[in-house]
Design a protein around this motif. Sequence first.
Motif, PDB file in Angstrom:
ATOM      1  N   ALA A 179      56.772  45.319  39.637  1.00 52.77           N
ATOM      2  CA  ALA A 179      56.067  46.290  38.800  1.00 52.77           C
ATOM      3  C   ALA A 179      54.617  46.468  39.272  1.00 52.77           C
ATOM      4  CB  ALA A 179      56.110  45.853  37.331  1.00 52.77           C
ATOM      5  N   PHE A 180      53.958  45.355  39.605  1.00 49.29           N
ATOM      6  CA  PHE A 180      52.589  45.467  40.143  1.00 49.29           C
ATOM      7  C   PHE A 180      52.603  46.246  41.457  1.00 49.29           C
ATOM      8  CE2 PHE A 180      51.464  41.527  37.617  1.00 49.29           C
ATOM      9  CZ  PHE A 180      50.476  42.129  36.848  1.00 49.29           C
ATOM     10  N   ALA A 181      53.565  45.932  42.326  1.00 43.94           N
ATOM     11  CA  ALA A 181      53.640  46.579  43.641  1.00 43.94           C
ATOM     12  C   ALA A 181      53.881  48.078  43.524  1.00 43.94           C
ATOM     13  CB  ALA A 181      54.737  45.925  44.475  1.00 43.94           C
ATOM     14  N   SER A 182      54.575  48.502  42.489  1.00 43.26           N
ATOM     15  CA  SER A 182      54.871  49.924  42.329  1.00 43.26           C
ATOM     16  C   SER A 182      53.773  50.688  41.595  1.00 43.26           C
ATOM     17  CB  SER A 182      56.216  50.102  41.619  1.00 43.26           C
ATOM     18  OG  SER A 182      56.117  49.655  40.284  1.00 43.26           O
ATOM     19  N   THR A 183      52.695  50.004  41.237  1.00 44.46           N
ATOM     20  CA  THR A 183      51.584  50.659  40.549  1.00 44.46           C
ATOM     21  C   THR A 183      50.656  51.295  41.574  1.00 44.46           C
ATOM     22  OG1 THR A 183      51.683  49.028  38.761  1.00 44.46           O
ATOM     23  CG2 THR A 183      49.669  50.337  38.940  1.00 44.46           C
ATOM     24  N   PRO A 184      50.600  52.636  41.613  1.00 40.43           N
ATOM     25  CA  PRO A 184      49.752  53.315  42.592  1.00 40.43           C
ATOM     26  C   PRO A 184      48.283  52.894  42.477  1.00 40.43           C
ATOM     27  CG  PRO A 184      51.177  54.884  41.454  1.00 40.43           C
ATOM     28  CD  PRO A 184      51.301  53.566  40.739  1.00 40.43           C
ATOM     29  N   GLY A 185      47.692  52.548  43.615  1.00 43.72           N
ATOM     30  CA  GLY A 185      46.262  52.241  43.676  1.00 43.72           C
ATOM     31  C   GLY A 185      45.862  50.850  43.222  1.00 43.72           C
ATOM     32  N   LEU A 186      46.807  50.056  42.743  1.00 36.23           N
ATOM     33  CA  LEU A 186      46.428  48.741  42.202  1.00 36.23           C
ATOM     34  C   LEU A 186      45.914  47.808  43.285  1.00 36.23           C
ATOM     35  CD1 LEU A 186      46.137  46.879  39.784  1.00 36.23           C
ATOM     36  CD2 LEU A 186      48.492  46.138  40.165  1.00 36.23           C
ATOM     37  N   ARG A 187      46.561  47.800  44.427  1.00 38.47           N
ATOM     38  CA  ARG A 187      46.108  46.910  45.499  1.00 38.47           C
ATOM     39  C   ARG A 187      44.655  47.211  45.869  1.00 38.47           C
ATOM     40  NH1 ARG A 187      47.667  43.344  49.414  1.00 38.47           N
ATOM     41  NH2 ARG A 187      46.506  43.474  51.351  1.00 38.47           N
ATOM     42  N   ALA A 188      44.311  48.470  46.014  1.00 37.71           N
ATOM     43  CA  ALA A 188      42.934  48.852  46.348  1.00 37.71           C
ATOM     44  C   ALA A 188      41.974  48.435  45.236  1.00 37.71           C
ATOM     45  CB  ALA A 188      42.845  50.355  46.596  1.00 37.71           C
ATOM     46  N   THR A 189      42.406  48.573  44.000  1.00 38.39           N
ATOM     47  CA  THR A 189      41.576  48.153  42.867  1.00 38.39           C
ATOM     48  C   THR A 189      41.313  46.653  42.916  1.00 38.39           C
ATOM     49  OG1 THR A 189      42.415  49.935  41.468  1.00 38.39           O
ATOM     50  CG2 THR A 189      41.469  48.029  40.337  1.00 38.39           C
ATOM     51  N   LEU A 190      42.358  45.867  43.196  1.00 38.93           N
ATOM     52  CA  LEU A 190      42.202  44.416  43.278  1.00 38.93           C
ATOM     53  C   LEU A 190      41.309  44.018  44.448  1.00 38.93           C
ATOM     54  CD1 LEU A 190      45.849  43.339  42.433  1.00 38.93           C
ATOM     55  CD2 LEU A 190      43.812  42.978  41.015  1.00 38.93           C
ATOM     56  N   GLU A 191      41.455  44.703  45.565  1.00 39.01           N
ATOM     57  CA  GLU A 191      40.599  44.418  46.724  1.00 39.01           C
ATOM     58  C   GLU A 191      39.134  44.713  46.385  1.00 39.01           C
ATOM     59  OE1 GLU A 191      41.265  42.897  49.574  1.00 39.01           O
ATOM     60  OE2 GLU A 191      43.368  42.677  49.035  1.00 39.01           O
ATOM     61  N   THR A 192      38.898  45.798  45.682  1.00 35.64           N
ATOM     62  CA  THR A 192      37.529  46.144  45.276  1.00 35.64           C
ATOM     63  C   THR A 192      36.976  45.090  44.320  1.00 35.64           C
ATOM     64  OG1 THR A 192      37.973  48.490  45.552  1.00 35.64           O
ATOM     65  CG2 THR A 192      36.103  47.906  44.154  1.00 35.64           C
ATOM     66  N   LEU A 193      37.776  44.683  43.365  1.00 30.38           N
ATOM     67  CA  LEU A 193      37.347  43.657  42.412  1.00 30.38           C
ATOM     68  C   LEU A 193      37.037  42.353  43.139  1.00 30.38           C
ATOM     69  CD1 LEU A 193      36.914  42.779  39.456  1.00 30.38           C
ATOM     70  CD2 LEU A 193      39.326  42.176  39.381  1.00 30.38           C
ATOM     71  N   ARG A 194      37.874  42.014  44.084  1.00 36.04           N
ATOM     72  CA  ARG A 194      37.704  40.761  44.831  1.00 36.04           C
ATOM     73  C   ARG A 194      36.384  40.729  45.604  1.00 36.04           C
ATOM     74  NH1 ARG A 194      38.601  38.860  49.866  1.00 36.04           N
ATOM     75  NH2 ARG A 194      39.304  40.874  50.620  1.00 36.04           N
ATOM     76  N   THR A 195      35.934  41.872  46.058  1.00 35.61           N
ATOM     77  CA  THR A 195      34.726  41.912  46.891  1.00 35.61           C
ATOM     78  C   THR A 195      33.440  42.100  46.093  1.00 35.61           C
ATOM     79  OG1 THR A 195      34.928  44.298  47.271  1.00 35.61           O
ATOM     80  CG2 THR A 195      36.015  42.820  48.855  1.00 35.61           C
ATOM     81  N   GLN A 196      33.538  42.219  44.791  1.00 34.65           N
ATOM     82  CA  GLN A 196      32.329  42.387  43.981  1.00 34.65           C
ATOM     83  C   GLN A 196      31.488  41.115  44.033  1.00 34.65           C
ATOM     84  OE1 GLN A 196      31.397  45.348  42.458  1.00 34.65           O
ATOM     85  NE2 GLN A 196      33.128  46.023  43.690  1.00 34.65           N
ATOM     86  N   PRO A 197      30.194  41.244  44.300  1.00 34.58           N
ATOM     87  CA  PRO A 197      29.348  40.053  44.443  1.00 34.58           C
ATOM     88  C   PRO A 197      29.197  39.235  43.163  1.00 34.58           C
ATOM     89  CG  PRO A 197      28.028  42.055  44.488  1.00 34.58           C
ATOM     90  CD  PRO A 197      29.465  42.480  44.507  1.00 34.58           C
ATOM     91  N   PHE A 198      29.437  39.843  42.019  1.00 22.30           N
ATOM     92  CA  PHE A 198      29.257  39.133  40.758  1.00 22.30           C
ATOM     93  C   PHE A 198      30.540  38.510  40.230  1.00 22.30           C
ATOM     94  CE2 PHE A 198      31.214  42.761  38.879  1.00 22.30           C
ATOM     95  CZ  PHE A 198      30.667  43.855  39.532  1.00 22.30           C
ATOM     96  N   VAL A 199      31.613  38.604  40.979  1.00 18.33           N
ATOM     97  CA  VAL A 199      32.880  38.020  40.548  1.00 18.33           C
ATOM     98  C   VAL A 199      32.932  36.564  40.999  1.00 18.33           C
ATOM     99  CG1 VAL A 199      35.391  38.120  40.780  1.00 18.33           C
ATOM    100  CG2 VAL A 199      34.067  40.222  40.584  1.00 18.33           C
ATOM    101  N   ALA A 200      33.323  35.705  40.100  1.00 16.97           N
ATOM    102  CA  ALA A 200      33.402  34.267  40.408  1.00 16.97           C
ATOM    103  C   ALA A 200      34.477  34.002  41.452  1.00 16.97           C
ATOM    104  CB  ALA A 200      33.716  33.484  39.131  1.00 16.97           C
ATOM    105  N   VAL A 201      34.381  32.884  42.108  1.00 17.92           N
ATOM    106  CA  VAL A 201      35.322  32.499  43.154  1.00 17.92           C
ATOM    107  C   VAL A 201      36.759  32.469  42.621  1.00 17.92           C
ATOM    108  CG1 VAL A 201      36.003  30.632  44.700  1.00 17.92           C
ATOM    109  CG2 VAL A 201      33.594  31.230  44.447  1.00 17.92           C
ATOM    110  N   ALA A 202      36.962  31.928  41.455  1.00 16.61           N
ATOM    111  CA  ALA A 202      38.317  31.837  40.894  1.00 16.61           C
ATOM    112  C   ALA A 202      38.913  33.214  40.665  1.00 16.61           C
ATOM    113  CB  ALA A 202      38.297  31.048  39.592  1.00 16.61           C
ATOM    114  N   ALA A 203      38.106  34.145  40.163  1.00 14.37           N
ATOM    115  CA  ALA A 203      38.604  35.500  39.933  1.00 14.37           C
ATOM    116  C   ALA A 203      38.930  36.162  41.261  1.00 14.37           C
ATOM    117  CB  ALA A 203      37.582  36.326  39.167  1.00 14.37           C
ATOM    118  N   SER A 204      38.134  35.893  42.265  1.00 13.60           N
ATOM    119  CA  SER A 204      38.382  36.441  43.592  1.00 13.60           C
ATOM    120  C   SER A 204      39.708  35.920  44.135  1.00 13.60           C
ATOM    121  CB  SER A 204      37.242  36.075  44.538  1.00 13.60           C
ATOM    122  OG  SER A 204      37.512  36.513  45.838  1.00 13.60           O
ATOM    123  N   ALA A 205      39.941  34.644  43.987  1.00 11.38           N
ATOM    124  CA  ALA A 205      41.194  34.049  44.459  1.00 11.38           C
ATOM    125  C   ALA A 205      42.379  34.621  43.690  1.00 11.38           C
ATOM    126  CB  ALA A 205      41.144  32.530  44.313  1.00 11.38           C
TER     127      ALA A 205
END
Length: 127
Positions: free
Chosen positions: A83-109
Motif C-alpha cells: 500500500a505504501f509502495a502504491s502511494t504516488p509521490g510517497l517515496r519522494a516525500t520520505l526522502e525529503t523528510l529524511r534530508t531535513q536538517p531539523f529531523v532527528a536521527v531516529a526519524a531519518s532512519a
Amino acid sequence: AMAAAEAASARGLVSKVLFQRQNVDFPLVTEICARSAGDVQETAAVVKLLSSTLQDPKADLSRKLKAVTIAHELIYSEVACQAFASTPGLRATLETLRTQPFVAVAASAAATNTAKAATTATTTTTA
C-alpha cells in the motif's frame, strides 16, 4: 455504534494520535499494528491516512514524525508495504523528510527504512 467501531479501529487510533495531539509510544504503535493485521481494508485505510499526513504541506513536523514512526512499524506487514509502495509521490516525500536538517536521527532512519521497504515491495510485486 459506527462511531465506536471507527474509534476502536486501527485507523481510529492513528487519527487520534495525529489529530488529537496524543503521544506515540511503543504499546500504542503495537496496538495499531495488531488492529490492522490481517485486515487488508483496515491496513489500506491506515496507510492512506499516514501517507496523506506525510504528504500534507500543512502538517507540522510533530504530526509527520508520528506518522513516520507508525509507518516504520507497519513495514513488517507485506500488505502495508504494498500500500505504501502504491502511494504516488510517497517515496519522494520520505526522502525529503529524511534530508531535513531539523529531523532527528531516529526519524531519518525510520523514513529511510520505510522508503526502502516501499521500494522493495514495488520490486517484488512487479517482478
